[in-house]
Enzyme design. Structure first.
Site, PDB file in Angstrom:
ATOM      1  N   HIS A  68      -4.281  -8.174   4.479  1.00 16.73           N
ATOM      2  CA  HIS A  68      -4.026  -8.505   5.886  1.00 16.73           C
ATOM      3  C   HIS A  68      -4.550  -9.898   6.172  1.00 16.73           C
ATOM      4  CE1 HIS A  68      -8.159  -8.319   7.563  1.00 16.73           C
ATOM      5  NE2 HIS A  68      -8.381  -7.447   6.592  1.00 16.73           N
ATOM      6  N   CYS A  69      -4.009 -10.526   7.237  1.00 22.81           N
ATOM      7  CA  CYS A  69      -4.528 -11.817   7.698  1.00 22.81           C
ATOM      8  C   CYS A  69      -5.125 -11.589   9.084  1.00 22.81           C
ATOM      9  CB  CYS A  69      -3.417 -12.869   7.714  1.00 22.81           C
ATOM     10  SG  CYS A  69      -2.020 -12.439   8.768  1.00 22.81           S
ATOM     11  N   ALA A  70      -5.108 -12.574   9.949  1.00 24.37           N
ATOM     12  CA  ALA A  70      -5.765 -12.455  11.253  1.00 24.37           C
ATOM     13  C   ALA A  70      -5.104 -11.441  12.172  1.00 24.37           C
ATOM     14  CB  ALA A  70      -5.813 -13.813  11.941  1.00 24.37           C
ATOM     15  N   VAL A 111      -6.275  -5.727  13.483  1.00 25.30           N
ATOM     16  CA  VAL A 111      -5.692  -5.454  12.172  1.00 25.30           C
ATOM     17  C   VAL A 111      -6.725  -5.082  11.104  1.00 25.30           C
ATOM     18  CG1 VAL A 111      -5.645  -7.858  11.369  1.00 25.30           C
ATOM     19  CG2 VAL A 111      -3.942  -6.245  10.528  1.00 25.30           C
ATOM     20  N   ARG A 149      -1.815  -9.644  10.978  1.00 26.13           N
ATOM     21  CA  ARG A 149      -0.701  -8.932  10.337  1.00 26.13           C
ATOM     22  C   ARG A 149      -1.115  -8.221   9.063  1.00 26.13           C
ATOM     23  NH1 ARG A 149       2.357 -14.519  10.557  1.00 26.13           N
ATOM     24  NH2 ARG A 149       0.440 -14.849   9.456  1.00 26.13           N
TER      25      ARG A 149
END
Length: 485
Positions: A26-28, A70, A30
Site C-alpha cells: 500500500h502507499c499513502a 489504508v 491506496r
C-alpha cells in the site's frame, strides 16, 4: 478506530481470492495489487464496497483507493488473505510481468526521475523567485529591479543561486545516483560517476559553444586525446553513463569472488565507465539530447506551433494513463539546458488544471452525492496542486465525458500558451501554483491560459452532461443528485 474486517473480506472475494494475488502493498491512500489474472477482479463490485473510493490500473498494478486509513485496512486485509506484504519496489518488480516493452521502459524512466523531482521543483521555484527580484523592473523603483536597489535582496539572490546551481548544473549527479539506487548497485559509485561529469576540472558545458576547438582542454594519452568537457545539466549523457556503471557492476559481481569484490568490483566498474562516459557515451548522449530538444523546440517555434501546442495539451492526459508522460521530464530538462527554458511544462501545468476543473464540474453536477464527494473533492484539490491520477482514474475516466472535456480545455489552453511562446524556467509545481515556474514576461498570458483551463473544461462537462455527449454511465436523479444505476 473503524473495523474494516467485513470490507477487507469483500475486497478479497471480489479481487479473485488470495490465489489471484501475486503481490500486495500500500502507499499513502491506496492498496496496490499485482494480480495473476487482472480479468478476475470485479471492478463494479469492488467500487460498491463502502470503504473503497475508486479503482484504477496503472503500471501493471491494480490500485484500490481507500484513503488515509489504508494502513489499518491493509493490516486487516493481510490477516484475512494470508498474503505476506512486500515492499513497493518488490510490487513494482512483480508488476512488470503485466507490462509490454514500452511500458517497462517508461516505468524505468519514472523510477529514475521520481526521487529527484522534489529537488527539481525546489530549483524551479528558486529560479522563478530569483527572476522576479533580479530581472523584473519595478515601476515603484523607477524601473530598477529589487536586487539593484537592495543590499539585502541582492544577498538573497546570490545565496539562492548556490541552491539553484547545485540542483541544475549538477543534475547528472542526481541522475547517476538515482540509477544506481533503482538498479540496486552501489549508490556512492553513482554519485562519484556523476561528479566526474561535472567536475570543475572540465570545461563547463555552458562555455563549450563559445570556446574555439583549439582552446578546449584535453587529456593526452600519447596515442589518443580525450576532450575535457563537462556535462552540466545534461540528462542523456548522465543516463547512459549511469546505466553502464550499473550493468557493469552487476555483471562483474557474477565473476569476481566475494572475498575480493569490495576492491575489484568498484574499480573495474567505475574507471572504465568514467573513461567511456567522456570518450563515447557523453558525446553521443549530448548529440541525442540536443537532437531531441531541437526537434521539440523547432515544433514549438514553427509557424504551426499552435497545432503542436493544441495536440500536446489535448493528448497529455492520455499519456498519463499510459505512463508515457514520464518521458517529458527528460525533454523538459534538456530544453532548459539547451535553450534556458521549456515550453512543455506550462502546458503540463494547464493539463493538470483542466482535469481538476472537469472534476469540479462533476462535483457541481452531482452535488449531494456525499459518497462520491469523498473521492471527487480531494481529487479536484490534488489536480489543482499538480497531481492528476486520482481525478483521472477515480472520476473522469469513470464517466468519460469530463475526461474528454478536460482534454479539449487543455488543448485550447495549450494552443494559446504555445502561440504566445509561454516559457517556464524549469519543471516546477504543477496545477495552479505552476505560474511560479513561468518566466515573468509571460505571467499575464499564462494567467489567461489558466482561466481557459478552468472555464472551458467546466463548461464543456456541464454541456456534455446536459446533452448526453460522450455520456453513457451518468444517469442522474435531478432531485437527489445521486447516480441512478
Amino acid at each position: 478506530m473503524a473495523d474494516y474486517k467485513k470490507d477487507a473480506q469483500l475486497l478479497l472475494e471480489d479481487i479473485g481470492g488470495k490465489e489471484n494475488i501475486s503481490a500486495v502493498t500500500h502507499c499513502a491512500t491506496r492498496m496496490r495489487f499485482v494480480l495473476v489474472d487482472p480479468a478476475l477482479a470485479d471492478k463494479e463490485k469492488i467500487e460498491k464496497i463502502a470503504t473503497v473510493k475508486g479503482t484504477f490500473t496503472q503500471a501493471g498494478q491494480f490500485q484500490v483507493i481507500i484513503g488515509n486509513d489504508v494502513p489499518t485496512f491493509y493490516n486487516e486485509f493481510v490477516k484475512l488473505s494470508g498474503n505476506e506484504g512486500v515492499s513497493k519496489d518488490q510490487v513494482k518488480s512483480a508488476a512488470k510481468q503485466n507490462m509490454n516493452l514500452i511500458q517497462r521502459a517508461m516505468a524505468v524512466l519514472a523510477e529514475v526521475f521520481s526521487p529527484i523531482i522534489p529537488a527539481i521543483i525546489v530549483g524551479g521555484l528558486i529560479l522563478g523567485f530569483r527572476n522576479v527580484i533580479g530581472e523584473v523592473p519595478m515601476g515603484f523603483l523607477d524601473g530598477k529591479t529589487i536586487v539593484e536597489t537592495s543590499v539585502f535582496w541582492n544577498g538573497v539572490n546570490s545565496f539562492l543561486w548556490l541552491i539553484g546551481e547545485a540542483i541544475f548544473h549538477f543534475l547528472p549527479v542526481g541522475i547517476t545516483w538515482s540509477i544506481a539506487k533503482k538498479m540496486g548497485t552501489t549508490q556512492i559509485l553513482g554519485i562519484v560517476l556523476g561528479i566526474t561529469l561535472v567536475s570543475p576540472q572540465l570545461l563547463n558545458a555552458y562555455a563549450v559553444a563559445e570556446t574555439a576547438a583549439k582552446d578546449i582542454p584535453f587529456w593526452d594519452f600519447g596515442f589518443a586525446q580525450v576532450n575535457m568537457i563537462g556535462y552540466q545539466a545534461q540528462v542523456i549523457p548522465a543516463m547512459l553513463a549511469g546505466f553502464m556503471l550499473a550493468y557493469l557492476e552487476i555483471w562483474l559481481r557474477k565473476f569476481i569472488p566475494q572475498a575480493v569484490s569490495m576492491i575489484f568490483v568498484p574499480f573495474f566498474s567505475l574507471v572504465p565507465t568514467v573513461l567511456m562516459a567522456h570518450l563515447v557515451l557523453g558525446p553521443i548522449g549530448w548529440k541525442i539530447g540536443s537532437f531531441v530538444s531541437m526537434i521539440v523546440n523547432t515544433g514549438l517555434a514553427s509557424s504551426f506551433n499552435w497545432l503542436f501546442g493544441a495536440l500536446f495539451g489535448f493528448l497529455y492526459a492520455p499519456l498519463v494513463i499510459t505512463g508515457l508522460h514520464h518521458m517529458t521530464n527528460a525533454i523538459d530538462l534538456q530544453l532548459v539546458a539547451d535553450f534556458g527554458g521549456t515550453n512543455l511544462w506550462p502546458m503540463i501545468a494547464l493539463s493538470n488544471i483542466a482535469q481538476g476543473s472537469a472534476v469540479l464540474a462533476i462535483i457541481f453536477l452531482h452535488r449531494g452525492n456525499k459518497e462520491e464527494e469523498q473521492i471527487s473533492i480531494p481529487a479536484a484539490i490534488s489536480c489543482y496542486l499538480g497531481v492528476t491520477e486520482p481525478a483521472i482514474f477515480g472520476i473522469n475516466l469513470k464517466y468519460v465525458y469530463p475526461f474528454i472535456a478536460a482534454m479539449i480545455g487543455s488543448g485550447v489552453a495549450g494552443l494559446i500558451s504555445t502561440l504566445f511562446n509561454v516559457t517556464a524556467l524549469s519543471i516546477g509545481v504543477g496545477g495552479l501554483p505552476g505560474i511560479l515556474s513561468i518566466q515573468p514576461p509571460y505571467y499575464l498570458i499564462f494567467a489567461i491560459c489558466m482561466l481557459i483551463a478552468i472555464v472551458v473544461p467546466f463548461g464543456l462537462t456541464v454541456a456534455f452532461r446536459k446533452y448526453g455527449v460522450f455520456n453513457k454511465l451518468d444517469p442522474i436523479d435531478e432531485k437527489t443528485g445521486k447516480i441512478v444505476a
